[in-house]
Design a protein around this motif. Structure first.
Motif, short mmCIF file in Angstrom:
data_model
loop_
_atom_site.label_atom_id
_atom_site.label_comp_id
_atom_site.label_asym_id
_atom_site.label_seq_id
_atom_site.Cartn_x
_atom_site.Cartn_y
_atom_site.Cartn_z
N LEU A 108 7.10 3.14 -9.29
CA LEU A 108 6.35 3.95 -8.32
C LEU A 108 6.36 3.23 -6.99
O LEU A 108 6.35 1.99 -6.94
CB LEU A 108 4.88 4.11 -8.75
CG LEU A 108 4.57 5.00 -9.95
CD1 LEU A 108 3.05 5.17 -10.07
CD2 LEU A 108 5.22 6.37 -9.81
N GLU A 109 6.38 4.01 -5.91
CA GLU A 109 6.25 3.42 -4.58
C GLU A 109 4.87 2.77 -4.47
O GLU A 109 3.89 3.30 -4.99
CB GLU A 109 6.36 4.51 -3.50
CG GLU A 109 7.70 5.21 -3.44
CD GLU A 109 7.69 6.40 -2.51
OE1 GLU A 109 8.68 6.63 -1.83
OE2 GLU A 109 6.66 7.13 -2.45
N ASP A 110 4.81 1.63 -3.77
CA ASP A 110 3.52 0.97 -3.57
C ASP A 110 3.30 0.77 -2.06
O ASP A 110 4.03 -0.01 -1.46
CB ASP A 110 3.51 -0.38 -4.29
CG ASP A 110 2.11 -0.95 -4.35
OD1 ASP A 110 1.14 -0.18 -4.21
OD2 ASP A 110 1.98 -2.17 -4.55
N CYS A 126 1.17 4.53 -3.13
CA CYS A 126 1.69 5.73 -3.78
C CYS A 126 0.72 6.91 -3.69
O CYS A 126 -0.49 6.73 -3.58
CB CYS A 126 1.93 5.38 -5.25
SG CYS A 126 2.70 6.68 -6.20
N TYR A 127 1.27 8.10 -3.78
CA TYR A 127 0.49 9.35 -3.85
C TYR A 127 -0.37 9.28 -5.11
O TYR A 127 0.15 9.16 -6.23
CB TYR A 127 1.47 10.50 -3.91
CG TYR A 127 0.89 11.89 -4.08
CD1 TYR A 127 -0.26 12.29 -3.41
CD2 TYR A 127 1.54 12.81 -4.89
CE1 TYR A 127 -0.76 13.58 -3.57
CE2 TYR A 127 1.05 14.10 -5.05
CZ TYR A 127 -0.10 14.48 -4.39
OH TYR A 127 -0.59 15.74 -4.53
N ARG A 150 0.52 8.94 -9.23
CA ARG A 150 0.19 7.70 -9.95
C ARG A 150 -0.71 7.98 -11.16
O ARG A 150 -0.47 7.46 -12.26
CB ARG A 150 -0.53 6.76 -8.98
CG ARG A 150 -1.08 5.54 -9.63
CD ARG A 150 -1.96 4.80 -8.66
NE ARG A 150 -2.49 3.60 -9.24
CZ ARG A 150 -3.18 2.71 -8.54
NH1 ARG A 150 -3.39 2.89 -7.26
NH2 ARG A 150 -3.65 1.65 -9.13
N TYR A 152 9.60 7.65 -8.96
CA TYR A 152 9.02 8.73 -8.15
C TYR A 152 9.05 8.30 -6.70
O TYR A 152 8.54 7.23 -6.36
CB TYR A 152 7.57 9.00 -8.60
CG TYR A 152 6.79 9.82 -7.59
CD1 TYR A 152 6.98 11.19 -7.50
CD2 TYR A 152 5.89 9.21 -6.72
CE1 TYR A 152 6.28 11.95 -6.56
CE2 TYR A 152 5.18 9.95 -5.78
CZ TYR A 152 5.39 11.32 -5.71
OH TYR A 152 4.71 12.07 -4.78
N GLN A 210 7.43 9.05 3.46
CA GLN A 210 6.73 8.35 2.39
C GLN A 210 5.24 8.63 2.46
O GLN A 210 4.63 8.55 3.53
CB GLN A 210 7.00 6.83 2.49
CG GLN A 210 6.82 6.09 1.16
CD GLN A 210 5.37 5.67 0.88
OE1 GLN A 210 4.59 5.48 1.81
NE2 GLN A 210 5.02 5.51 -0.38
#
Ligand SMILES: Cc1ncc(COP(=O)(O)O)c(C=O)c1O
Length: 468
Positions: A204-206, A208-209, A213, A249, A255
């Motif tokens: 997951l992007e950090d 994150c949405y 999450r 994701y 972003q």
């Protein structure tokens, strides 16, 4: 004065308020009948004397007598000579409506605040067109509405969506790869169920949405937080931390929440890694239509990632969240699996809404709507940025999207600040809780859609003035 009105169960705590209007005897009759029908007064319970009930409800004694007579006449109560009035033994009970908690009622009543995320503006022109389209479909309803339909959604709509995505986002797809959804969240849920099982490693992007999450964590996936820098998700860091992830994701075009665009080098690296690892990229393209300067980068899906990418889009941002319509574009080999899950969860999308939307897209109303919305949102963005420059934030003007990050010095308590903002009627959200690990940055995430420029600016200034 507290009246102990009954012999058996105690309904005094739930004594209803009588409506202010209308004859008192009727209002009292309906109220008492409601208590009896919902089981709050049970068969055999003794009713209070007419004098007591009149006091309790603030009506005249005559109104109470008349109400009791009506209850007896309609079989809800029995008058026993010399003993008073009782709830009848054979009254059909209806299920009492579940009590709505004060918290839920408060949430329902809460109006969205300027600065909050996820708001869209009512566009009079589009609403008028939708009203006309819906009326037309209701006046001459297609037979389709009276049957169960394709879990992928209507073919006519998928043709329109595929054409739009090819032209506007460079997505490589045919209508059979499009699955209409009830928004991104359902698309993500379908993808997670189709591709992953509990324990599977994912990136997951950090930061994150949060809704993504929560879904990933709640499904029991093993999440690796991959940092986001000025070029978007740091693919090399992801590979170093968890090379065998089964999915990632991402929000490449904008972003969430930081607002950066995934660089070309990172896009290619991400697709490359996904191909080698056999991983899927869940590409959330939630607000790419709102680009204010320069051409947008096309979707990852169209950059050679067709086999690996599940592309997710939504009409929540472009039209309105209440529509609950979005779409997935899936590689062909996943289509059947996804559709089986869709069929078993909510069967198929709303055909009425789909038909109206199909014509909205086909007749060019959607592109005209986007142009109007973009102009409106841009004006609100500018007013917000100008107002925020008067405060202690580092703010730059975003070139895309519907929100910005007003950054604060490291260590600032952005959670308390967001709370303060809400108290002043400004809906900003704290940045730090959106991090999975230690927050690298602090600030406020502020939306600029859904409100006119002057309301945005006023909201921001009200909050700033509360900071002293
Ligand atoms: C990152 C992101 N993706 C997607 C969405 C849209 O979700 P949905 O289509 O389920 O309304 C939002 C809405 O706030 C969002 O912030």
């Amino acid at each position: 004065m507290t009246l102990k009105l009954r012999t058996n169960s105690d309904w005094s705590a739930s004594t209803p308020m009588l409506p202010a209007q209308g004859p008192r005897r009727l209002a009292l009759y309906r109220s008492l009948r409601g208590l009896i029908e919902s089981g709050q007064m049970m068969p055999g319970d003794k009713l209070p004397t007419t004098r007591d009930i009149a006091k309790r409800f603030g009506v005249s004694r005559g109104a109470a007598v008349a109400a009791y007579e009506m209850l007896v006449a309609d079989g809800f109560a029995e008058a026993r000579v010399g003993a008073g009035t009782y709830v009848a033994e054979a009254v059909p009970l209806v299920q009492a409506a579940p009590a709505v908690s004060p918290a839920i009622m408060e949430q329902e009543a809460r109006a969205p605040l300027p600065g909050a995320l996820g708001c869209s503006t009512a566009d009079e022109t589009s609403l008028r067109i939708f009203r006309m389209l819906m009326n037309r479909h209701l006046a001459k309803p297609s037979l389709r509405h009276f049957h169960y339909n394709d879990p992928a959604g209507s073919l006519a709509l998928r043709v329109e969506v595929a054409a739009y995505l090819k032209a506007a986002r460079g997505v490589v797809c045919e209508p059979d790869q499009v699955i209409m959804t009830a928004g991104t969240q359902q698309g993500l849920d379908l993808a997670v169920r189709a591709l992953l099982k509990p324990g599977d490693p994912v990136w997951l992007e950090d930061p994150c949405y949060a809704a993504a999450r929560e879904l990933f964590e709640g499904t029991g996936l093993s999440v690796t937080a991959v940092p986001v820098d000025g070029e978007g998700i740091d693919v090399a860091a992801g590979v170093a931390a968890q090379p065998d992830a089964k999915a990632v994701y991402v929000t490449p075009s904008h972003q969430y929440p930081l607002g950066v665009t995934l660089s070309m080098a990172r896009r290619l690296a991400l697709i490359d890694w996904a191909r080698q690892a056999g991983a899927y990229i869940l590409e959330d393209d939630y607000d790419s239509e709102f680009r204010f300067a320069g051409p947008p980068l096309s979707a990852l899906q169209g950059m050679g990632g067709e086999g690996q990418v599940i592309y997710l889009g939504t009409f929540s941002k472009t039209l309105l969240p209440g529509f609950r319509i979005g779409y997935l574009v899936v590689p062909r080999h996943l289509r059947e699996r996804m559709l089986t899950i869709r069929r078993l969860t909510d069967r198929f999308p709303s055909t009425l809404a789909e038909d109206a939307l199909t014509e909205f897209l086909r007749d060019g109303h959607f592109s005209a709507h986007i142009k109007r919305a973009r102009k409106r949102v841009k004006a609100a963005r500018d007013a917000l940025v100008e107002a925020l420059h008067e405060g202690p934030f580092a703010v730059s003007t975003p070139e895309q999207g519907l929100h910005l990050v007003a950054e604060l010095p490291p260590g600032t308590d952005d959670v308390s600040l967001a709370k303060r903002a809400k108290e002043t009627g400004f809906g900003a959200k704290a940045l730090s809780p959106l991090y999975l690990g230690v927050p690298a940055r602090r600030g406020l995430v502020i939306g600029f859609s859904g409100f006119p420029p002057e309301v945005m600016a006023d909201g921001a200034r009200r909050f700033l003035s509360s900071l002293g």
